[in-house]
Design a protein around this motif. Structure first.
Motif, PDB file in Angstrom:
ATOM      1  N   ALA A  19      11.096  11.043  12.736  1.00 18.63           N
ATOM      2  CA  ALA A  19      10.998  10.498  11.385  1.00 18.63           C
ATOM      3  C   ALA A  19      10.594   9.032  11.411  1.00 18.63           C
ATOM      4  O   ALA A  19       9.719   8.596  10.649  1.00 18.63           O
ATOM      5  N   ARG A  20      11.217   8.258  12.288  1.00 17.54           N
ATOM      6  CA  ARG A  20      10.892   6.836  12.359  1.00 17.54           C
ATOM      7  C   ARG A  20       9.471   6.617  12.856  1.00 17.54           C
ATOM      8  O   ARG A  20       8.749   5.739  12.364  1.00 17.54           O
ATOM      9  N   GLY A  21       9.043   7.429  13.817  1.00 12.88           N
ATOM     10  CA  GLY A  21       7.684   7.297  14.330  1.00 12.88           C
ATOM     11  C   GLY A  21       6.644   7.657  13.286  1.00 12.88           C
ATOM     12  O   GLY A  21       5.631   6.971  13.136  1.00 12.88           O
ATOM     13  N   MET A  22       6.898   8.736  12.538  1.00 15.43           N
ATOM     14  CA  MET A  22       5.937   9.155  11.526  1.00 15.43           C
ATOM     15  C   MET A  22       5.901   8.163  10.367  1.00 15.43           C
ATOM     16  O   MET A  22       4.834   7.886   9.803  1.00 15.43           O
ATOM     17  N   LEU A  23       7.045   7.602   9.986  1.00 17.70           N
ATOM     18  CA  LEU A  23       7.074   6.588   8.936  1.00 17.70           C
ATOM     19  C   LEU A  23       6.294   5.349   9.359  1.00 17.70           C
ATOM     20  O   LEU A  23       5.518   4.785   8.579  1.00 17.70           O
ATOM     21  N   ASP A  24       6.492   4.928  10.623  1.00 17.02           N
ATOM     22  CA  ASP A  24       5.746   3.776  11.130  1.00 17.02           C
ATOM     23  C   ASP A  24       4.242   4.059  11.097  1.00 17.02           C
ATOM     24  O   ASP A  24       3.439   3.199  10.711  1.00 17.02           O
ATOM     25  N   LEU A  25       3.851   5.264  11.473  1.00 22.59           N
ATOM     26  CA  LEU A  25       2.441   5.639  11.460  1.00 22.59           C
ATOM     27  C   LEU A  25       1.898   5.638  10.024  1.00 22.59           C
ATOM     28  O   LEU A  25       0.774   5.180   9.772  1.00 22.59           O
ATOM     29  N   ALA A  26       2.697   6.145   9.095  1.00 22.73           N
ATOM     30  CA  ALA A  26       2.271   6.152   7.686  1.00 22.73           C
ATOM     31  C   ALA A  26       2.066   4.740   7.172  1.00 22.73           C
ATOM     32  O   ALA A  26       1.120   4.454   6.433  1.00 22.73           O
ATOM     33  N   GLN A  27       2.958   3.828   7.561  1.00 24.20           N
ATOM     34  CA  GLN A  27       2.831   2.443   7.122  1.00 24.20           C
ATOM     35  C   GLN A  27       1.594   1.776   7.728  1.00 24.20           C
ATOM     36  O   GLN A  27       0.970   0.918   7.102  1.00 24.20           O
ATOM     37  N   LYS A  28       1.214   2.190   8.939  1.00 21.26           N
ATOM     38  CA  LYS A  28       0.017   1.630   9.569  1.00 21.26           C
ATOM     39  C   LYS A  28      -1.263   2.191   8.950  1.00 21.26           C
ATOM     40  O   LYS A  28      -2.213   1.464   8.691  1.00 21.26           O
ATOM     41  N   THR A  29      -1.278   3.490   8.747  1.00 20.08           N
ATOM     42  CA  THR A  29      -2.516   4.129   8.286  1.00 20.08           C
ATOM     43  C   THR A  29      -2.686   4.082   6.778  1.00 20.08           C
ATOM     44  O   THR A  29      -3.809   4.214   6.285  1.00 20.08           O
ATOM     45  N   ARG A  30      -1.584   3.951   6.038  1.00 25.82           N
ATOM     46  CA  ARG A  30      -1.609   4.007   4.573  1.00 25.82           C
ATOM     47  C   ARG A  30      -2.253   5.320   4.109  1.00 25.82           C
ATOM     48  O   ARG A  30      -3.004   5.358   3.134  1.00 25.82           O
ATOM     49  N   ASP A  31      -1.938   6.388   4.798  1.00 22.19           N
ATOM     50  CA  ASP A  31      -2.488   7.696   4.466  1.00 22.19           C
ATOM     51  C   ASP A  31      -1.388   8.529   3.796  1.00 22.19           C
ATOM     52  O   ASP A  31      -0.315   8.729   4.374  1.00 22.19           O
ATOM     53  N   PRO A  32      -1.623   9.049   2.570  1.00 17.48           N
ATOM     54  CA  PRO A  32      -0.565   9.776   1.860  1.00 17.48           C
ATOM     55  C   PRO A  32      -0.131  11.051   2.558  1.00 17.48           C
ATOM     56  O   PRO A  32       1.021  11.466   2.439  1.00 17.48           O
ATOM     57  N   ARG A  33      -1.033  11.690   3.310  1.00 16.07           N
ATOM     58  CA  ARG A  33      -0.653  12.916   4.010  1.00 16.07           C
ATOM     59  C   ARG A  33       0.354  12.628   5.118  1.00 16.07           C
ATOM     60  O   ARG A  33       1.282  13.394   5.346  1.00 16.07           O
ATOM     61  N   VAL A  34       0.158  11.498   5.791  1.00 13.37           N
ATOM     62  CA  VAL A  34       1.112  11.118   6.831  1.00 13.37           C
ATOM     63  C   VAL A  34       2.435  10.711   6.187  1.00 13.37           C
ATOM     64  O   VAL A  34       3.517  11.013   6.702  1.00 13.37           O
ATOM     65  N   ALA A  35       2.365  10.027   5.028  1.00 13.50           N
ATOM     66  CA  ALA A  35       3.588   9.623   4.331  1.00 13.50           C
ATOM     67  C   ALA A  35       4.404  10.839   3.913  1.00 13.50           C
ATOM     68  O   ALA A  35       5.632  10.865   4.057  1.00 13.50           O
TER      69      ALA A  35
END
Length: 601
Positions: A94-110
């Motif tokens: 969860a923490r890794g995917m959240l960090d990735l979402a914050q980097k990419t700003r991609d709604p699918r990753v969020a």
């Protein structure tokens, strides 16, 4: 010509949504939530996976600031998070995917980060992922529902206020949370209490634009107009490029519903867009105001500019095509609707229907028929069958058109509803040529086979009214009400018929009030109320009611009624303005034309 109405039929804006579990369920096993509520994760490498915008794989944030992370690093972090989740390390995932979402700003990753956080029962990470998702996709209904579940909005408001205070202590999420508060708290009926809670929560965040926005919107909903104006102005002063605040200011400017207020709102949005020309959200709001003002060419240009900024947004492409259809630019309409189809909408029926209308406009009847025949179900099915039968009737005679529909009825052996729709289509074909007696016979024969059919009985009542068989009309409508007591339009039809004929007016207004209780925002029912008020010589009430109805829907018959009341109350210039505007949009409407001729004499 009535084009198929706009619809949110693109999956990007309409995630399949089953019921969000309550907050208590968050702390139970959450596999079902992850599987049934949140969409499936993106597949890295698929066509909809996060795309790099440069050779380095850098993605841009919504504020334009790039995050310099290589594509390989993004894929590696995504896979590590997924593998960790599959091996039971859900907290790390969860923490890794959240960090990735914050980097990419991609709604699918969020949304994938939110799913994993729900699975691992990490409230904070779930909250942050949902707030990020909503920042990137403000219309994501599932994200709104899930965030509301976390906040506890399904229960009493007092615990929600306490949770809000706790969450807002985290300054990093306060702006995003404030921006969502008006929507999250909108389900509470005590608007004044909501406005007070938000105002108190904002006291510790006076210089946060989003806090002032939340204060303004909730104050507006509670009728505190002066507070709302001050707060929205403060929000825009703190953050001049704030789309939602700009739209809220335009709504405040339009609050009294006058033409001058509407003009002021449009002028404000036009000025805002000169300063922030790439603000698509505000441009779409401005375009919608232009549509409401019948400035269709200008509206189309604004939608086109918005579509250039968001070329994959099918709804914007559809809006441009719809306006092209309305202004009879057939080629542009056809091209736009075909482009919309290429974007693979979930519901293709309204697009097929509009493509057929555009083909009709170009006099290509065979192509129109081909598009109509693609509509096999849904709300456009009957109209499509009427159109097909109508063209057959024009070519080969009325009986040939009826025969087409009758054969379709006989062929429909699986669905009673569809067979009923085909009967209604035959009735509509007969209505179009004013063959009302024949239409009445068709309905009577169909009702002999389906006496409990509300649709058939209501339609026969409407035909009986046209034939001046009032006793039969009333009997059918009373039967509909007995079968379905919440049938708002049955009450309305009976009440309006009495009002139109100037009979049984106390009963008429009682019937229409019942209809309004069932459908308070229905413009046609409000029109009926205004009309019976006028018949009762309660002209001030009638004027207020009809004005509200006309704001909700600029229908020519509502315009006719509103204009008549304006005329008899001495506001003849205003009456003529209403009529002329309605005539521009509906030049052949017989009710409107007859009324204008009557008052010219």
């Amino acid at each position: 010509m009535t084009p198929a109405k706009p619809a949110s039929f693109f999956p990007r804006r309409c995630y399949a949504s089953t019921l969000i579990v309550s907050l208590t369920c968050l702390f139970a096993p959450c596999t079902a939530l992850a599987q049934s509520v949140l969409p499936s994760p993106p597949v890295v490498g698929a066509k909809d996976a996060p795309k790099p915008v440069s050779k380095s794989g850098a993605q841009k944030k919504t504020d334009g600031t790039p995050v310099q992370v290589s594509t390989a690093e993004l894929i590696y972090q995504y896979l590590i998070s997924e593998i960790a989740g599959q091996r039971g390390g859900t907290q790390l995932a969860a923490r890794g995917m959240l960090d990735l979402a914050q980097k990419t700003r991609d709604p699918r990753v969020a949304r994938r980060a939110a799913e994993i956080a729900f699975q691992s029962r990490q409230t904070t990470e779930a909250r942050d992922a949902l707030l990020l998702w909503l920042a990137l996709e403000p219309d994501a209904a599932v994200a709104h529902q899930a965030l509301g579940a976390l906040l506890g909005v399904a229960g009493p408001i007092e615990p929600v206020a306490a949770t809000l205070t706790q969450w807002l202590n985290d300054k990093s999420i306060a702006p995003a949370l404030f921006e969502q508060l008006p929507f999250l708290l909108s389900r509470y009926s005590d608007r004044a209490q909501v406005a007070t809670i938000v105002a108190e929560a904002a006291l510790a965040h006076l210089h946060v634009a989003e806090a002032q926005y939340a204060v303004g919107v909730t104050a507006f909903a509670a009728g505190r107009i002066d507070v709302a104006r001050a707060a929205i102005n403060a929000a825009l002063a703190a953050r001049p490029n704030f789309p939602r605040a700009a739209i809220a200011k335009a709504q405040l400017l339009r609050a009294d519903g006058s033409d001058a207020a509407n003009d002021a709102a449009m002028q404000y949005l036009a000025g805002y867009l000169k300063q922030f020309e790439r603000d698509t959200e505000v441009r779409v709001a401005y375009a919608r105001l232009l549509v409401g003002d019948k400035a269709l060419l200008s509206a189309r240009e604004e939608f086109r500019r918005a579509a250039q900024e968001l070329p994959r947004d099918g709804e914007l492409v559809y809006a441009v095509a719809l306006i092209s259809l309305q202004i009879e630019d057939w080629d542009a309409a056809s091209a736009g609707f075909k482009r919309t189809l290429e974007m693979d909408p979930r519901d293709k029926s309204p697009i097929h229907y509009n493509l057929a209308l555009a083909a009709e406009g170009k006099k290509d009847i065979e192509q129109a028929l081909a598009w109509y025949r693609l509509i096999r179900e849904g709300e456009y099915f009957v109209n499509a069958q009427v159109k097909i039968a109508g063209h057959i009737a024009k070519r080969d005679g009325l009986e040939s058109g009826r025969k087409y529909l009758q054969q379709a009825q006989l062929a429909e052996t699986e669905s009673t509803d569809r067979r009923t729709q085909l009967v209604i289509a035959e009735v509509q074909l007969l209505r179009d040529v004013n063959a009302l007696s024949e239409a009445h016979q068709v309905l009577t024969a169909a009702l002999a086979k389906q006496p409990e059919s509300i649709v058939l009985r209501y339609d026969r009542a409407m035909i009986a009214e046209k034939l001046n068989r009032l006793d039969e009309m009333e009997s059918d409508l009373r039967t509909v009400i007995n079968i379905k007591p919440d049938h708002a339009h049955a009450y309305n039809a009976l009440g309006y018929t009495f009002a139109e004929r100037g009979i049984r007016l106390p009963e008429a207004i009682e019937l229409i009030h019942k209809a309004i209780a069932l459908a308070p925002e229905d413009a046609f029912i409000l029109d009926s109320l205004g009309w019976v008020q006028y018949r009762l010589k309660r002209n001030d009430e009638a004027l207020a009611t009809l004005t509200r109805a006309y704001r909700l829907r600029a229908d020519p018959e509502i315009a006719a009624h509103l204009g008549e009341v304006l005329w008899v109350t001495g506001r003849r210039d205003d009456a003529q303005k209403v009529w002329q505007r309605a005539l521009l949009a509906n030049p052949d409407n017989p009710t409107l034309m007859a009324l204008i001729e009557r008052f010219k004499k």
